[in-house]
Enzyme design. Structure first.
Site, short mmCIF file in Angstrom:
data_model
loop_
_atom_site.label_atom_id
_atom_site.label_comp_id
_atom_site.label_asym_id
_atom_site.label_seq_id
_atom_site.Cartn_x
_atom_site.Cartn_y
_atom_site.Cartn_z
N LYS A 155 -19.22 3.84 0.73
CA LYS A 155 -19.63 2.82 -0.23
C LYS A 155 -20.06 1.52 0.46
CE LYS A 155 -18.30 1.02 -4.73
NZ LYS A 155 -17.24 0.92 -5.76
N MET B 99 -19.41 43.93 -16.01
CA MET B 99 -19.49 44.50 -14.67
C MET B 99 -18.10 44.74 -14.10
SD MET B 99 -21.77 45.68 -12.70
CE MET B 99 -23.40 44.98 -12.60
N PHE C 230 -8.19 6.67 -2.82
CA PHE C 230 -8.49 7.25 -4.13
C PHE C 230 -9.86 7.93 -4.10
CE2 PHE C 230 -10.33 6.75 -8.46
CZ PHE C 230 -9.52 7.70 -9.08
N GLN C 231 -9.91 9.14 -4.60
CA GLN C 231 -11.13 9.96 -4.64
C GLN C 231 -11.74 10.14 -3.26
OE1 GLN C 231 -13.77 8.66 -7.86
NE2 GLN C 231 -12.68 10.05 -9.23
N GLU D 10 -20.39 18.53 -11.77
CA GLU D 10 -21.20 18.46 -10.55
C GLU D 10 -21.72 19.83 -10.10
OE1 GLU D 10 -18.36 16.88 -11.02
OE2 GLU D 10 -18.60 14.77 -10.47
#
Lengths: 174, 575
Positions: free
Chosen positions: B155, B473, B105-106, B43
Site C-alpha cells: 500500500k 460425473m 491485518f489482511q 475474487e
C-alpha cells in the site's frame, strides 16, 4: 513397452537473476514436481550483474532429467541451464568441516588419516579436532566413514560446486 | 502509475473487488475514465471473468484484488489459468512494506502462495520499479506459453510517487521464448507426413492461443493433406466441427472414431496439445505404432508424458506456416490408395455412432437439450462457457464449434464454478453476442453469487442448467468404481432456480418435457437480461463414450453396452 529406465545422477548448473524468491522458485519446482535434490549450493557469483549460480545434483531417469532442465529453463529469472554431466568432463568440489573427539591411539590415527586425505586441522583442543577437507563428494564420503570409528561427532558440508573444464565460459554455453 | 501502465497496455476492462490494501489504486480508478471496472462478488469470479475475457478475445485479462483473502480467493482462478495457459495479469494489494511479515491485518504471503500457481509473480517494493514490472507482467503473461502473472503492490508503494519510465516495447532480458520452429525438424515432420499411410492430426488449445491465423493455417493444412483431425477439449473450434475431416473430440469422453484413429495411426501430428492423461488413457498402450510429431511452444511439454520422435519447439502458427510451405514444395504425396483405406476404416468406426442416444417423449435427455440449444443458437454470434462435469462433456460432444475463441471451459484444473464468471467476462468483451454458460445444478451453485455481477453490469448472460439433481460425473464414477454406493453425490435441498433468478433480478425459465424445450430456449435467447434456465433432464443419464481410468484409449465403454467392466486396482487410483 520400453524397459524400465535407469536412474542417473546429474549435476546441473543454473545461472539466475539474484532476486528475492528465485531460490524458492527453483526448490518449489523440484518439490512440487517430485524431483530429487541430492545436493544444492547457491550464491551470488557475479555481483555487478546480480547473477547467482545454483548447482544442483539430482537423480532421475533420462526422461525426468530432460524434464527438469526444460522446467528450469521455463522459469522467468533463469538465464541458462547447463547439464555438466552431459557436457562430460566437469569439476565438482565440496567442502566439509568434520569434528572428531577422541584420545590416545584413535586421536593419532585420525590425524594420520587426515594427512593422507589432505584434510587440514582448523581447530584443535586436547580432546578434539575439526578437519577441513575439500574434494569430490566420494572422497569426502570416504573420509567421513573412516572417521566414524575414530570419534566422529559432527559434520558440516557445503554441497557440490561445479564448473565445466576447458575454454567454455558462460555456464558451458558461451 | 498503475492506471498509466494499464492504459499503455491497451487495457479497457478490469475485473476486481476492492479492499483496504488496494484502495489507492481504486481511488485512481475513480478519477479517470479510460479503464472500466467490473465489480465481481468473489475474487475467484474476477479471475475466471478475466479468463473468459482473455479466451474470447486473445487479449490479456486483468484482475484487481486486495491483500490477504482477496489474494487467496484468487488462487483457484490463477491455478485454472496456469493449467489452461490463459494470459491473465492479477494485481494484488499488499500491506505496507514495513508491515510485511508482521502478521498484519489482511496480510498473507501472496508471492509465496501464488508462486506455484502463476507463470511468474512480482512483489514491488520500490515505486520506481512499478512501471517496468507492470509492463513486463503483460509481456510475460502473453508471450511464449501464456499464463497468469501476479503483481503484488504494497500500500505504501501505491501511495508513493516515482518516475514512470518505460520503453515502448518491453523485452524481458532473459525470458524470450522461441517462436520459430527448427527448420530441420519441420522438414523431418513433413517427410514423415508424406510417407504416412494412416496419419492423424491432433490439435489443442495451443492453436487457439496462437491466434486466429493459426486456426486458419490448421484448416489449410487439413485441406491440403486430406488428413483426419481430432482435437482436445481446449482446442475445439480451431478446426470447424462441420469440416469433413473432423473426427470429433478425443480423449476420455471423446468419440470412438477419434480415439481408435489415434490408437491405430502410423503418424501422429500433435499441434499445441500436451498428451494429457485424459487423452492418452493407459500410457504404455497409447498409440503404440506411430511416429509422433509434437509442436509446442513450451519445451517442458515435450517428452513429459509420451516419448515423441520429432519434437518441434515453436509457436503453432509459425510452425504450421512452415509446414504448409514445405509440404507444397514437395512432389511426393501420401499414397492415394493408402489414404482411401484409412478413411474407409475411419468411416467404419464412425458407423458405430458412438454418441447416439434415445430421446423418449416424457423426459429430456441432456444430450438432446444441448442439441436443441445448438440448433437454435448456431446462426448467431454465440460464445459458450461451461462448468465442470457431465454437462461439460455433453456440451463438448454435442455443441458444434465452427470458430476458435467461442468455447471456454476449465480443462486442466476442472474448476466447478468457472462457467458463470467466465461467461460474464466473455459477455463484457462481446456485449452484443449471445453468451451461454452450459452448467450443471451442482457447479453453478459454486459461483452463483456472480449473477449479481451480471445484473449490476447489465451483462445478459444465459445460464443453461442441465439439472439432474446429482453431481453427475461423481455419480458416474461411483457407479463405475465404487459399487454404486452414491456417497454424497445427490443434490438435496436445491434452490428453486426460477425463483433464484428472480431474486437476483434476472429471468427464470424452466423446461421439464421435450416438447416445451424449443420454446423455452427461444424465450431465453429473447430475454434482455441474465437468465437462469432450469432444464430438468433425465436423472440417470451418463456420459459416453468413456475410456475407463487405467484402460487403453482404444478400449472404450459405449453407452449401449450397459454392463460395466471391472476396473483394475491400478486404474482405481487414477482420477
Amino acid at each position: 513397452m520400453t524397459p524400465p529406465a535407469t536412474i542417473e545422477s546429474h549435476t546441473i548448473s543454473i545461472i539466475v537473476d539474484n532476486e528475492p524468491g528465485v531460490l524458492a522458485r527453483v526448490i518449489g519446482l523440484f518439490s512440487g514436481r517430485g524431483y530429487n535434490i541430492d545436493s544444492l549450493t547457491v550464491t551470488e557469483t557475479e555481483q555487478e550483474s546480480h547473477l547467482s549460480r545454483i548447482t544442483i545434483v539430482t537423480a532421475g531417469t533420462p526422461m525426468v532429467i530432460e524434464q527438469i532442465k526444460a522446467q528450469l529453463e521455463r522459469l522467468v529469472p533463469v538465464h541458462t541451464v547447463a547439464d555438466l554431466t552431459v557436457q562430460g568432463a566437469s569439476l565438482e568440489r565440496e567442502l566439509a568441516l568434520i569434528k572428531v573427539i577422541g584420545k590416545g591411539e584413535k586421536r593419532v590415527e585420525a590425524l594420520r588419516l587426515a594427512d593422507a586425505f589432505r584434510a587440514r586441522v582448523v581447530d584443535a583442543s586436547t580432546g578434539s579436532f575439526v578437519f577441513e577437507i575439500t574434494g569430490r563428494t566420494k572422497k569426502i564420503d570416504q573420509f567421513i566413514s573412516l572417521m566414524q570409528e575414530l570419534g566422529l561427532v559432527e559434520v558440516a558440508r557445503t554441497g557440490v560446486a561445479a564448473i565445466s573444464r576447458g575454454e567454455n565460459g558462460g555456464n558451458g554455453t558461451g | 502509475m498503475v492506471i498509466q501502465a494499464l492504459v499503455d497496455q491497451g487495457v479497457v476492462d478490469v475485473f476486481g473487488y476492492p479492499g483496504g490494501a488496494v484502495l489507492p489504486i481504486y481511488d485512481a480508478l475513480f478519477q479517470q475514465d479510460k479503464v472500466e471496472h467490473v465489480l465481481v462478488r468473489h475474487e475467484q469470479g474476477a479471475v475466471h471473468a478475466a479468463e473468459g475475457y482473455a479466451r474470447s478475445t486473445g487479449k490479456v485479462g486483468v484482475v484487481l484484488v486486495t491483500s490477504g483473502p482477496g489474494a487467496t480467493n484468487a488462487v483457484t482462478g490463477l491455478t485454472d489459468a496456469l493449467m489452461d495457459s490463459i494470459p491473465v495479469v492479477c494485481i494484488t494489494g499488499q500491506v505496507a512494506t514495513h508491515l510485511i511479515g508482521n502478521d498484519a491485518f489482511q496480510e498473507c504471503d501472496t508471492v509465496g502462495i501464488t508462486r506455484p500457481c502463476t507463470k511468474h509473480n512480482y512483489l514491488v517494493k520500490d515505486v520506481n520499479d512499478l512501471g517496468r514490472v507492470l509492463n513486463e507482467a503483460f509481456y510475460v503473461a502473453s508471450n511464449g506459453r501464456p499464463g497468469p502473472v501476479v503483481v503484488d503492490i504494497p500500500k505504501d508503494v501505491q501511495f508513493a510517487t516515482g518516475t514512470y519510465d518505460v520503453a515502448k516495447t518491453v523485452r524481458h532480458k532473459t525470458y524470450q521464448p522461441r517462436i520459430k520452429g527448427d527448420q530441420h525438424a519441420i522438414r523431418a515432420a513433413v517427410d514423415a507426413m508424406t510417407s504416412a499411410r494412416k496419419p492423424i492430426i491432433y490439435s489443442g488449445g495451443g492453436v487457439i492461443n496462437s491466434g486466429p491465423s493459426a486456426s486458419r493455417l490448421l484448416r489449410n493444412l487439413v485441406e491440403m493433406t486430406g488428413f483426419p483431425i481430432t482435437s482436445t477439449l481446449m482446442g475445439l473450434g480451431a478446426y470447424p466441427a462441420a469440416g469433413k475431416h473432423w473426427l470429433g473430440m478425443l480423449g476420455m469422453h471423446g468419440t470412438y472414431e477419434a480415439n481408435m484413429a489415434m490408437h491405430d495411426c502410423d503418424v501422429m501430428i500433435c499441434i499445441g496439445a500436451r498428451f494429457d492423461d485424459r487423452i492418452t488413457g493407459r500410457i504404455d498402450a497409447f498409440s503404440p505404432n506411430s511416429t509422433k510429431i509434437h509442436v509446442d511452444i513450451d519445451a517442458s511439454s515435450i517428452n513429459k508424458n509420451v516419448h515423441v520422435d520429432i519434437p518441434i519447439i515453436g509457436d503453432c502458427g509459425h510452425v504450421l506456416e512452415d509446414m504448409i510451405r514445405i509440404w507444397k514444395a514437395r512432389s511426393v504425396q501420401p499414397d492415394k490408395a493408402d489414404m482411401k483405406a484409412w478413411w474407409d476404416q475411419i468411416d467404419e468406426w464412425r458407423g458405430r455412432d458412438c454418441l447416439k442416444f434415445e430421446q423418449p417423449d416424457d423426459y429430456i435427455m441432456p444430450q438432446y437439450a444441448i442439441q436443441r440449444l445448438y440448433e437454435l443458437t448456431k446462426d448467431r454470434e454465440t460464445y459458450i462457457t461451461t462448468e465442470v462435469g457431465q454437462h461439460q462433456m455433453w456440451a463438448a460432444q454435442f455443441y458444434r464449434f465452427e470458430e476458435p475463441n467461442r468455447w471456454m471451459t476449465s480443462g486442466g484444473l476442472g474448476t466447478m464454478g468457472y462457467g458463470l464468471p467466465a461467461a460474464i467476462g466473455a459477455q463484457r468483451a462481446h456485449p452484443d453476442a449471445l453468451v451461454i454458460d452450459i452448467a450443471g445444478e451442482a457447479s453453478i451453485l459454486m459461483n452463483m453469487q456472480e449473477m449479481s455481477t451480471a445484473i449490476q453490469h447489465k451483462l445478459p448472460v444465459k445460464v443453461f442448467i442441465l439439472n439432474n439433481e446429482y453431481m453427475g460425473m461423481v455419480r458416474q464414477w461411483q457407479q463405475l468404481l465404487h459399487g454404486n454406493r452414491l456417497s454424497h453425490s445427490y443434490m438435496d435441498s436445491l434452490p428453486d432456480f426460477v425463483k433464484l433468478a428472480e431474486a437476483y433480478g434476472g429471468v427464470g425459465i424452466r423446461a421439464e418435457k421435450p416438447d416445451e424445450l424449443d420454446d423455452a430456449i427461444k424465450e431465453m435467447i429473447a430475454a434482455n437480461g441474465p437468465v437462469l434456465f432450469d432444464c430438468r433432464v433425465h436423472k440417470l443419464a451418463n456420459c459416453y463414450p468413456m475410456i475407463p481410468s487405467g484402460q487403453a484409449h482404444n478400449n472404450m465403454l459405449l453407452g449401449d453396452e450397459p454392463e460395466l467392466q471391472e476396473v483394475s486396482d491400478a486404474g482405481k487410483v487414477l482420477v
